[in-house]
Design a protein around this motif. Structure first.
Motif, PDB file in Angstrom:
ATOM      1  N   ALA A 137      -7.647  27.857 -22.230  1.00  0.00           N
ATOM      2  CA  ALA A 137      -7.401  28.804 -23.325  1.00  0.00           C
ATOM      3  C   ALA A 137      -5.928  28.758 -23.730  1.00  0.00           C
ATOM      4  CB  ALA A 137      -7.793  30.209 -22.900  1.00  0.00           C
ATOM      5  N   ASN A 157       4.030  28.768 -16.504  1.00  0.00           N
ATOM      6  CA  ASN A 157       2.751  28.634 -15.790  1.00  0.00           C
ATOM      7  C   ASN A 157       3.010  28.411 -14.310  1.00  0.00           C
ATOM      8  OD1 ASN A 157      -0.168  28.386 -15.918  1.00  0.00           O
ATOM      9  ND2 ASN A 157       0.102  26.230 -15.393  1.00  0.00           N
ATOM     10  N   LYS A 162       2.043  21.497 -15.727  1.00  0.00           N
ATOM     11  CA  LYS A 162       1.112  21.709 -16.835  1.00  0.00           C
ATOM     12  C   LYS A 162       1.814  22.386 -18.009  1.00  0.00           C
ATOM     13  CE  LYS A 162      -3.094  23.445 -15.900  1.00  0.00           C
ATOM     14  NZ  LYS A 162      -4.088  24.176 -15.081  1.00  0.00           N
TER      15      LYS A 162
END
Ligand SMILES: NC(=O)c1ccc[n+]([C@@H]2O[C@H](COP(=O)([O-])OP(=O)(O)OC[C@H]3O[C@@H](n4cnc5c(N)ncnc54)[C@H](OP(=O)(O)O)[C@@H]3O)[C@@H](O)[C@H]2O)c1
Length: 262
Positions: A137, A157, A162
């Motif tokens: 998402a 994150n 990532k």
């Protein structure tokens, strides 16, 4: 709801299936606009996905199907075409079946998210945005925020790699947005968006420290259940404007209706 041979059928493919709410939201939406359409969750294991999709291709009264965890990326190889948006995000969350039986995948999360912000008059253009999370998402919301003209976008994150990979991908497509990755102080942003799953359980820690975030800032949490996460409750108590995940899901209903129109 009366389901007959004239009813347009849709599915939501998931594994596990218990948490699925999108089918109920879709049924309520299509009933509210007077469309004769029924949506059922279907429990499909990852190893059976190809066969399940091939079967749906043969079902002539099926207009499309939603795709959720864990099928959003794997479904792509079983489709005939995906939209440029889905290509960019690397995931599909809705597939339409054309009258000819072609399967076309799109990702409506990004447009649903930015539409929900626009509906709540939350400005994105030129603003400083902190996004927490870089999962499926989060990939969609990051591209959506850049598309909506965010001036600065910082992605934070747990898996920092990532966050950096997502920041690089967004920056490559949206050079006008200053995109970066890493830890940041929430208080210096106009808009703070949680896209992690932290907040779904009552004892989850806050996904980000929002000390000093107050009036003038907006805190968005895309989690649908609970409607008010601990993050949102804390932000509201500090005077910030808050927006939950349900408007993002609701905004996708009109997009689905437009996408499947034959
Ligand atoms: N409102 C809507 O329409 C809508 C649409 C889609 C999704 N959602 C919601 O968005 C949330 C995320 O979904 P998703 O599909 O992106 O899931 P996902 O691909 O599994 O990504 C999960 C994200 O949460 C982070 N995370 C998970 N556990 C964590 C922990 N203990 N500490 C810190 N970070 C943690 C992950 O970080 P790592 O990368 O480090 O693992 C990753 O960034 C879910 O609550 C989902 O229901 C809402």
């Amino acid at each position: 709801m009366e389901i007959t041979g004239k009813t347009k059928i849709m599915f939501v493919l998931a594994d596990p299936i218990d948490h699925v709410r999108a089918s109920a939201v879709m049924n309520a939406y299509f009933a509210s606009i007077g469309d004769d359409l029924a949506v059922s969750p279907i429990h499909v294991l990852p190893g059976d996905l190809g066969q399940a999709v091939a079967s749906i291709r043969l079902m002539r009264n099926v207009f499309g199907f939603g795709v959720t965890i864990p099928h959003k990326t794997c479904v792509i190889e079983h489709l005939d075409e995906i939209t440029p948006t889905a290509q960019l995000i690397g995931a599909v969350n809705f597939v339409k079946r054309t009258a000819e039986g072609r399967l076309v995948g799109d990702n409506l999360d990004a447009r649903g998210f930015t539409a929900s912000l626009a509906q709540h008059e939350v400005a994105v253009r030129g603003r400083k945005v902190l996004q927490v999370g870089a999962g499926g998402a989060g990939r969609a919301t990051a591209f959506g925020l850049a598309e909506a003209g965010a001036g600065e976008l910082t992605i934070m994150n747990r898996d920092d790699g990532k966050a950096h990979a997502l920041a690089a991908a967004v920056a490559a497509h949206y050079p006008a947005t200053k995109v970066s990755a890493g830890r940041a102080e929430a208080r210096s942003f106009d808009l703070i968006v949680n896209t992690t799953s932290l907040g779904m359980k009552p004892d989850d820690p806050l996904p980000v420290d929002i000390e000093g975030v107050g009036a003038g800032a907006t805190v968005s949490d895309i989690i649908v259940n609970p409607a008010v996460t601990r993050l949102l409750a804390r932000a509201a108590a500090q005077g910030a404007r808050v927006i939950g995940g349900r408007p993002m899901l609701d905004a996708q209903m009109a997009l689905v209706a437009r996408f499947i129109a034959r």
